[in-house]
Design an enzyme around this catalytic site. Structure first.
Site, short mmCIF file in Angstrom:
data_model
loop_
_atom_site.label_atom_id
_atom_site.label_comp_id
_atom_site.label_asym_id
_atom_site.label_seq_id
_atom_site.Cartn_x
_atom_site.Cartn_y
_atom_site.Cartn_z
CG HIS A 149 -0.59 -6.66 -0.67
ND1 HIS A 149 -0.30 -7.52 -1.70
CD2 HIS A 149 0.07 -5.53 -0.93
CE1 HIS A 149 0.50 -6.92 -2.55
NE2 HIS A 149 0.75 -5.71 -2.10
CG ASP A 177 6.49 -9.33 -2.52
OD1 ASP A 177 5.97 -9.60 -3.61
OD2 ASP A 177 5.99 -8.56 -1.68
CG HIS A 209 7.55 -5.46 -3.45
ND1 HIS A 209 7.82 -4.34 -4.23
CD2 HIS A 209 6.56 -6.12 -4.07
CE1 HIS A 209 7.01 -4.34 -5.27
NE2 HIS A 209 6.22 -5.40 -5.19
#
Length: 132
Positions: free
Chosen positions: A10, A39, A52
């Site tokens: 992640h 992201d 992000h």
């Protein structure tokens, strides 16, 4: 029969390196991740950068929105010091830079905040050469 588990880092290895940066992605790859999640956001000049938040503040200290800053300015920002002093000078990557680094075995899962950005990211990924 044991099902194969897919290990996805992640934002790379966000617990060991600054999220959404090359050191984080490299750490995830070294730890054996099958994929990394990252992201993407559009900078002011329509270049996809890997970040992000809508704002640059949390990871770079700059009180501006990603969409209001050109990519070459964003990729010059320090995105590591907030995490740990040893990551000082770690830069915000653009998507093309991540694709140029990515080992072929490492899959990507990317998130854009809307369909247009996600579609643009798909186009960038499809056009990226695989050299590793």
């Amino acid at each position: 029969m044991t099902p194969h588990l897919l290990v996805i880092g992640h934002r790379g290895s966000a617990g060991t390196a600054p999220e959404n940066t090359l050191p984080s992605f490299q750490a995830a790859a070294a730890a054996g991740a099958d994929m990394i999640e990252l992201d993407v956001r559009l900078a002011a000049d329509n270049v996809l950068v890997v970040h992000h938040d809508m704002s640059l503040r949390r990871t770079t200290g700059i009180r501006r929105r990603v969409r209001d800053v050109k990519a070459n300015e964003i990729t010059g920002l320090d995105a590591g010091t907030w995490f740990a002093r040893r990551f000082r000078g770690t830069r915000v990557p653009d998507l093309e830079g991540v694709l140029a680094w990515r080992p072929e075995r490492l899959g990507l899962q990317y998130r854009g905040e809307n369909r247009g950005r996600s579609a643009r990211a798909v186009g960038v990924c499809r056009g990226a050469p695989r050299t590793h």
